[in-house]
Write an enzyme that holds these catalytic residues in place. Structure first.
Site, PDB file in Angstrom:
ATOM      1  N   TRP A   1       0.839  -1.202   0.000  1.00  0.00           N
ATOM      2  CA  TRP A   1       0.000   0.000   0.000  1.00  0.00           C
ATOM      3  C   TRP A   1       0.866   1.242   0.000  1.00  0.00           C
ATOM      4  CZ3 TRP A   1      -3.075   0.372   5.311  1.00  0.00           C
ATOM      5  CH2 TRP A   1      -2.241   0.004   6.369  1.00  0.00           C
TER       6      TRP A   1
ATOM      7  N   HIS B   1      -6.830  20.311  -6.086  1.00  0.00           N
ATOM      8  CA  HIS B   1      -6.942  20.762  -7.487  1.00  0.00           C
ATOM      9  C   HIS B   1      -5.829  20.172  -8.358  1.00  0.00           C
ATOM     10  CE1 HIS B   1     -10.294  23.521  -6.615  1.00  0.00           C
ATOM     11  NE2 HIS B   1      -9.774  23.422  -5.408  1.00  0.00           N
TER      12      HIS B   1
ATOM     13  N   HIS C   1      -9.882  16.963 -11.938  1.00  0.00           N
ATOM     14  CA  HIS C   1     -10.492  17.307 -10.654  1.00  0.00           C
ATOM     15  C   HIS C   1     -11.754  18.136 -10.789  1.00  0.00           C
ATOM     16  CE1 HIS C   1      -8.040  20.996 -11.129  1.00  0.00           C
ATOM     17  NE2 HIS C   1      -8.927  21.564 -10.330  1.00  0.00           N
TER      18      HIS C   1
ATOM     19  N   ASP D   1     -14.277  21.209  -9.184  1.00  0.00           N
ATOM     20  CA  ASP D   1     -14.273  22.473  -8.433  1.00  0.00           C
ATOM     21  C   ASP D   1     -15.642  22.682  -7.790  1.00  0.00           C
ATOM     22  OD1 ASP D   1     -11.713  23.049  -9.335  1.00  0.00           O
ATOM     23  OD2 ASP D   1     -12.296  24.796 -10.510  1.00  0.00           O
TER      24      ASP D   1
ATOM     25  N   HIS E   1     -14.750  27.027  -3.762  1.00  0.00           N
ATOM     26  CA  HIS E   1     -13.386  27.250  -4.250  1.00  0.00           C
ATOM     27  C   HIS E   1     -13.144  28.743  -4.510  1.00  0.00           C
ATOM     28  CE1 HIS E   1      -9.672  26.842  -6.372  1.00  0.00           C
ATOM     29  NE2 HIS E   1     -10.170  26.900  -7.584  1.00  0.00           N
TER      30      HIS E   1
ATOM     31  N   HIS F   1     -14.599  30.659 -13.116  1.00  0.00           N
ATOM     32  CA  HIS F   1     -14.588  30.473 -11.666  1.00  0.00           C
ATOM     33  C   HIS F   1     -15.550  31.443 -10.983  1.00  0.00           C
ATOM     34  CE1 HIS F   1     -10.788  28.320 -12.466  1.00  0.00           C
ATOM     35  NE2 HIS F   1     -11.001  27.732 -11.313  1.00  0.00           N
TER      36      HIS F   1
END
Ligand code: 23J
Ligand code: MN
Length: 258
Positions: A61, A69, A73, A75, A79, A206
């Protein structure tokens, strides 16, 4: 047969296929680089804990670390400062119904090949709708640029004046919000164009999407394997308490139309 019976049989029979829109998490995959006065995004890191050895004879492991980010990914609204007060705006609190829905793919690959600062405009959204029908409320909209084929320094495309990569214009983001989309995704390192700090408003994807409680996806790939309309997107982020985003596996269900 129920709808879900029909779906699972179509998956087993190959009539519905699963397309992986995700880059592999790897320390070499580029992350966004902000101006030096700002905090920076961490790359993916993987440390071996044991590998069937004295540290753990029957198991292997790793411990992993990264930014919220990093890589392909999601958002979340919190954010961005515009979304800081959005109700249920963190990855642990978003209604999970947002993580599965119809997906519209707008092909900007020709424009992005000709102009690295290419911006999606409302007229192209209207032309897309004239060809494929209206973008439905609750849809995910993905901007195909084929940027995912770039590797290394070409991906961020950083120069002395910042990054150069395609993204949506402010008016395109407004047009998508008018349609009631649930989220917007791109193949680039951010939902915004590389030069979007100079747009009005700065970082329109954004600022406007997250201010309106909508979601983002970035560092997608294989958008060229999706039809313009008719596929289903599956994009559940990790359930991080207070999370602003998260790396995730992004899948699309695509039906073979006979
Ligand atoms: C922080 C600051 C600016 C940007 C970003 C992050 C992203 O693109 C991101 O990953 O959300 S533009
Ligand atoms: Mn992000």
């Amino acid at each position: 047969m129920t709808v879900l019976d029909t779906l699972t049989k179509a998956l087993a029979g190959g009539r519905v296929q699963v397309v992986d829109l995700t880059h592999t998490l790897d320390p070499d995959f580029p992350v966004i680089v902000l101006p030096a006065e700002f905090g920076q995004c961490a790359r993916f890191r993987m440390d071996e804990v044991s590998a069937y050895d004295h540290r753990g004879p029957a198991w292997k492991w790793h411990n992993i670390s990264m930014s919220e980010h990093t890589g392909t990914h999601f958002d979340a609204p919190i954010h961005w400062v515009t979304g800081r007060d959005v109700a249920n705006g963190s990855t642990d609190a978003i209604d999970p119904a947002a993580f599965i829905g119809p997906v519209c793919v707008i092909d900007c690959s020709v424009g992005a090949a000709a102009d690295e600062d290419y911006t999606l405009q409302p007229a192209e959204i209207e032309a897309w709708e004239a060809a494929h029908g209206p973008i439905p409320a609750g849809a995910w909209v993905l901007m195909r640029t084929d940027w995912s084929r770039r590797q290394g320094a070409e991906y961020l495309n950083l120069r002395a004046d910042g990054a150069h990569s395609p993204g949506p214009s402010p008016n395109a983001v407004r047009a998508l919000l008018d349609r009631g989309i649930i989220g917007f995704g791109t193949e680039c390192v951010g939902t915004d164009a590389g030069q979007a700090a100079h747009f009005d408003p700065p970082y329109p994807a954004h600022a406007m999407l997250h201010g309106a409680g909508k979601y983002g996806l970035q560092c997608l790939k294989n958008l060229d394997k999706l039809p313009p309309t008719g596929a289903v997107l599956i994009c559940p982020p990790l359930k991080i308490r207070g999370g602003t985003g998260s790396p995730l596996r992004v899948l699309a269900l695509v039906e073979e139309i006979a």
